[in-house]
Design a protein around this motif. Structure first.
Motif, mmCIF file in Angstrom:
data_model
loop_
_atom_site.group_PDB
_atom_site.id
_atom_site.type_symbol
_atom_site.label_atom_id
_atom_site.label_comp_id
_atom_site.label_asym_id
_atom_site.label_seq_id
_atom_site.Cartn_x
_atom_site.Cartn_y
_atom_site.Cartn_z
ATOM 1 N N TRP A 9 0.826 -1.212 0.000
ATOM 2 C CA TRP A 9 0.000 0.000 0.000
ATOM 3 C C TRP A 9 0.860 1.263 0.000
ATOM 4 C CZ3 TRP A 9 -4.890 -0.048 -1.245
ATOM 5 C CH2 TRP A 9 -5.626 -1.237 -1.078
ATOM 6 N N LEU A 10 2.019 1.223 0.637
ATOM 7 C CA LEU A 10 2.915 2.388 0.615
ATOM 8 C C LEU A 10 3.480 2.607 -0.781
ATOM 9 C CD1 LEU A 10 4.881 1.989 3.973
ATOM 10 C CD2 LEU A 10 2.906 3.436 3.477
ATOM 11 N N TYR A 11 3.760 1.501 -1.487
ATOM 12 C CA TYR A 11 4.256 1.641 -2.854
ATOM 13 C C TYR A 11 3.180 2.235 -3.774
ATOM 14 C CZ TYR A 11 7.914 -1.495 -1.169
ATOM 15 O OH TYR A 11 8.932 -2.055 -0.458
ATOM 16 N N ALA A 12 1.907 1.978 -3.463
ATOM 17 C CA ALA A 12 0.814 2.498 -4.291
ATOM 18 C C ALA A 12 0.395 3.912 -3.898
ATOM 19 C CB ALA A 12 -0.386 1.559 -4.202
ATOM 20 N N ALA A 13 0.948 4.449 -2.804
ATOM 21 C CA ALA A 13 0.522 5.759 -2.296
ATOM 22 C C ALA A 13 0.698 6.888 -3.316
ATOM 23 C CB ALA A 13 1.261 6.074 -0.999
ATOM 24 N N PRO A 14 1.855 7.018 -3.999
ATOM 25 C CA PRO A 14 1.981 8.134 -4.967
ATOM 26 C C PRO A 14 0.901 8.116 -6.039
ATOM 27 C CG PRO A 14 4.121 7.146 -4.517
ATOM 28 C CD PRO A 14 3.109 6.254 -3.883
ATOM 29 N N LEU A 15 0.550 6.925 -6.517
ATOM 30 C CA LEU A 15 -0.477 6.828 -7.553
ATOM 31 C C LEU A 15 -1.843 7.256 -7.017
ATOM 32 C CD1 LEU A 15 -1.181 5.950 -10.442
ATOM 33 C CD2 LEU A 15 -1.567 3.643 -9.550
ATOM 34 N N ALA A 76 -3.079 3.016 7.293
ATOM 35 C CA ALA A 76 -3.803 1.980 8.029
ATOM 36 C C ALA A 76 -3.763 0.655 7.273
ATOM 37 C CB ALA A 76 -5.243 2.413 8.282
ATOM 38 N N LEU A 77 -3.953 0.723 5.926
ATOM 39 C CA LEU A 77 -3.925 -0.500 5.126
ATOM 40 C C LEU A 77 -2.545 -1.145 5.103
ATOM 41 C CD1 LEU A 77 -6.160 0.617 2.103
ATOM 42 C CD2 LEU A 77 -6.746 -1.028 3.901
ATOM 43 N N SER A 78 -1.490 -0.365 5.280
ATOM 44 C CA SER A 78 -0.128 -0.918 5.297
ATOM 45 C C SER A 78 0.231 -1.531 6.647
ATOM 46 C CB SER A 78 0.883 0.163 4.929
ATOM 47 O OG SER A 78 0.885 1.202 5.902
ATOM 48 N N ARG A 79 -0.696 -1.510 7.594
ATOM 49 C CA ARG A 79 -0.578 -2.167 8.902
ATOM 50 C C ARG A 79 0.695 -1.775 9.660
ATOM 51 N NH1 ARG A 79 -1.664 -8.140 9.942
ATOM 52 N NH2 ARG A 79 -1.650 -7.196 11.999
ATOM 53 N N PRO A 80 0.769 -0.540 10.124
ATOM 54 C CA PRO A 80 1.924 -0.148 10.938
ATOM 55 C C PRO A 80 1.871 -0.817 12.308
ATOM 56 C CG PRO A 80 0.286 1.600 10.925
ATOM 57 C CD PRO A 80 -0.189 0.553 9.959
#
Length: 646
Positions: A9-15, A76-80
């Protein structure tokens, strides 16, 4: 410092963020309409400029709130998680006890096995990015269910499919298997044992002190009454009945009264009530008359209405399939001996000719291959030059075994001792024997003396490769008529004992009847059989086992569950040839002892104290991030509505 368990999800954040901003650059398509003045439409023009492509993005509170909400949702979706210690970049080996005692149901209504799975799932969910784990299930054997993997879905699927067995528990074997995993691990893993601590002896089991070991104890209750032993005495054929015996033990701390119910072919055939103090044990016997068809025996314990007095159901029942005994094929080789001929013919378990007597031939007609055609060959006063593989009862002569020598005749000898533990001496007393003459035999070191006299051995148990002989040094026809042993009731009993001992009937019963869970069933199979379908009474599908040509019997391993197994033999085309059944039972005082252990003690290291729950090493914070995102979404909605309606 936070770690993220779902980095995608962090990799998809910029998009995602770029897509939201792009929406504010889009120009709205409006229909052109002529108006008299633009004074009242100034706000509409401003909105038009903002939504035109390539225009400078103006400050917009709604956009800022939406960006903050989107960023928080992505986080939240990247589960910190917030590491609190424990794994933190270490791998894990999860040892899960699946033995019979883990099926015990404690006061909370939950089985220990389910508790173990829940705690193991906590460790899996607690894994950080890059952490790996492997699941090893163990009872009296260990089974590695997964590779060392960081895929939580793989670990969860393996855990979900795992089921308890009715076998014993040996943690030592599982730790032996773990050592190979430790040697192949890229970094030192931590060991988690999920068990009630009833894991067999650990006296000679060691594990390097540097390997972290955690014992998560499952279970609380110690109260249990169970069947801890089961035996069957098959009728000898001389008036006694087949009897079944069970030993019932109270493994708890309070006095208990239980009913012991005996079912024969589904019908209640007997019942006893026993009272047991703490650690008390008692035996109960029931008669089970045999018939021409196999009979189904079941013995159960009735604990009454208070289920809390017994937490383990697996040891409350034993079952057996009692099959009619096969007749013994016996050949008498004699030139005339009325005593032997009559006694063998009276044995109801010995196969008879059409005339109702034991098959008999003269010594001159004996052939070595007869040993393989009969269960027992009786040699009366004859020593053939050679004998084939088989079982032999020799009266007044020795078998042709190398090193077993006849030194001649001895006179007026007396019995001085007999081996009371040998199967052939059961209910037989040789002390009254009067022996005018007997053969003096020189035995070998490996021969067993069953009965000895003042001048040497009288009854010898001798073996030579695949040939087995019980040697009687005296001649029945030379015994004195007055008080002769051949007229004593112990004489036919002795012959009965010998026939059953040499034919291996007791071993046959153990292989086919009294099978423990975790054991191996060995069954004879039809000559044309190419495979067998084996199905437990509660299984949905059978398991197919190939039959290897030349094997003496079909071996069925991995009897994980107690109960009745049905075996269907088939030819190469799948046509059914025959069908048989056998039973496996849990009869183990070790597994019936369900009191959870307080610690594990391995050789060469400090005791590992039990904990009730797996320690959570990574604290999830995604819930708080999601709550903050929801707060920004609600604030944006409130501001938007105020601008529209005010």
């Amino acid at each position: 410092m936070f770690q993220f368990l779902s980095m995608g999800w962090l990799y998809a954040a910029p998009l995602l963020i770029g897509g939201l901003v792009l929406l504010y650059f889009l120009k709205l398509k409006r229909r052109e309409v002529g108006i008299s003045s633009t004074y009242l439409w100034q706000n509409a023009l401003n909105d038009l400029r903002v939504n035109s492509p390539f225009q400078r993005l103006r400050t917009n509170l709604l956009l800022i709130l939406q960006l903050l909400a989107l960023i928080l949702i992505i986080l939240a979706l990247s589960r910190p998680v917030s590491p609190l210690g424990g794994m933190r970049g270490s791998d894990a080996i999860l040892l899960i006890d699946v033995s019979a005692s883990m099926s015990a149901e404690d006061a909370n209504g939950q089985t220990r096995f389910l508790h173990a799975k829940q705690e193991a799932l906590k460790v899996i969910d607690d894994m950080s990015f890059g952490d790996k784990a492997v699941i090893v299930a163990f009872d009296d054997e260990a089974q590695v269910l997964t590779d060392m993997t960081e895929s939580k879905s793989t670990l969860r699927r393996a855990l979900e499919k795992l089921e308890p067995t009715d076998r014993g528990s040996q943690l030592g074997g599982a730790l032996q298997r773990v050592r190979s995993l430790l040697g192949n691990a890229e970094r030192a893993p931590e060991l988690y044992v999920f068990s009630d601590g009833r894991v067999g002896s650990l006296d000679n089991v060691s594990l390097d002190e540097s390997v972290p070991l955690h014992f998560i104890r499952c279970g609380s209750s110690a109260e249990n009454v169970g069947i801890v032993s089961f035996d069957v005495h098959l009728a000898s054929g001389f008036g006694d009945e087949t009897r079944v015996f069970v030993s019932v033990q109270n493994l708890g701390t309070e006095e208990r009264t239980v009913g012991v119910d005996f079912y024969l072919d589904g019908d209640l055939a007997g019942s006893r009530e026993v009272k047991l103090g703490p650690e008390g044990v008692t035996s109960v016997a029931f008669d089970a008359p045999l018939q021409d068809e196999p009979r189904h025996v079941r013995i159960t314990l009735d604990h009454g209405t208070d289920a809390s007095t017994d937490v383990l159901a697996s040891d409350d029942e034993v079952v057996a399939i009692l099959k009619p005994p096969m007749p013994f094929e016996v050949l008498l080789v004699s030139d005339g001996n009325l005593f032997l001929h009559s006694a063998l013919s009276e044995d109801p378990r010995v196969a008879k000719t059409a005339e109702g007597t034991v098959p008999t031939i003269a010594s001159a007609n004996f052939k070595p291959e007869f040993g393989g055609e009969f269960d027992v060959v009786v040699l009366d006063r004859v020593t053939p030059p050679t004998i084939g593989a088989g079982n032999y009862l020799c009266f007044g002569a020795r078998p042709p075994f190398p090193g077993l020598t006849d030194l001649g005749q001895m006179e007026h000898t007396e019995v001085i001792d007999q081996d009371e533990t040998h199967p052939v001496t059961r209910f037989v007393n040789f002390s009254t024997l009067e022996l005018p003459t007997a053969r003096q035999l020189k035995i070998r070191p490996k021969d067993v003396i069953v009965v000895s006299s003042t001048h040497g051995p009288l009854v010898i148990d001798a073996r030579d490769g695949d040939r087995h002989a019980l040697v009687i040094a005296f001649n029945l026809l030379e015994l004195p008529l007055e008080g002769a042993w051949t007229f004593d009731p112990s004489f036919p009993i002795f012959l009965s004992n010998v026939i059953r001992y040499l034919s291996g009937s007791s071993a046959e019963v153990r292989k086919d009847l009294l099978l423990p869970t975790g054991g191996i069933a060995e069954l004879p199979y039809p000559k044309l059989a190419a495979k067998a379908q084996v199905q437990h009474e509660k299984a949905e599908e059978p398991t197919e086992i190939k039959i290897v040509p030349g094997d003496e019997s079909l071996r069925i391993p991995n009897l994980d569950r107690r109960g009745i197994y049905t075996v269907t033999f088939q030819d190469v085309d799948g046509k059914e040839l025959s069908k048989t059944r056998f039973a496996a039972n849990l009869v183990s005082a070790a597994e019936s002892t369900v009191a959870p252990a307080d610690n594990l003690v391995l050789k060469g290291r400090k005791e590992i104290k039990a904990v009730e729950e797996a320690v959570e090493t990574n604290k999830d914070v995604w819930k708080y991030v999601a709550a903050a995102a929801l707060l920004f979404v609600m604030l944006e909605w409130w501001i938007y509505n105020r601008r529209v309606y005010l």
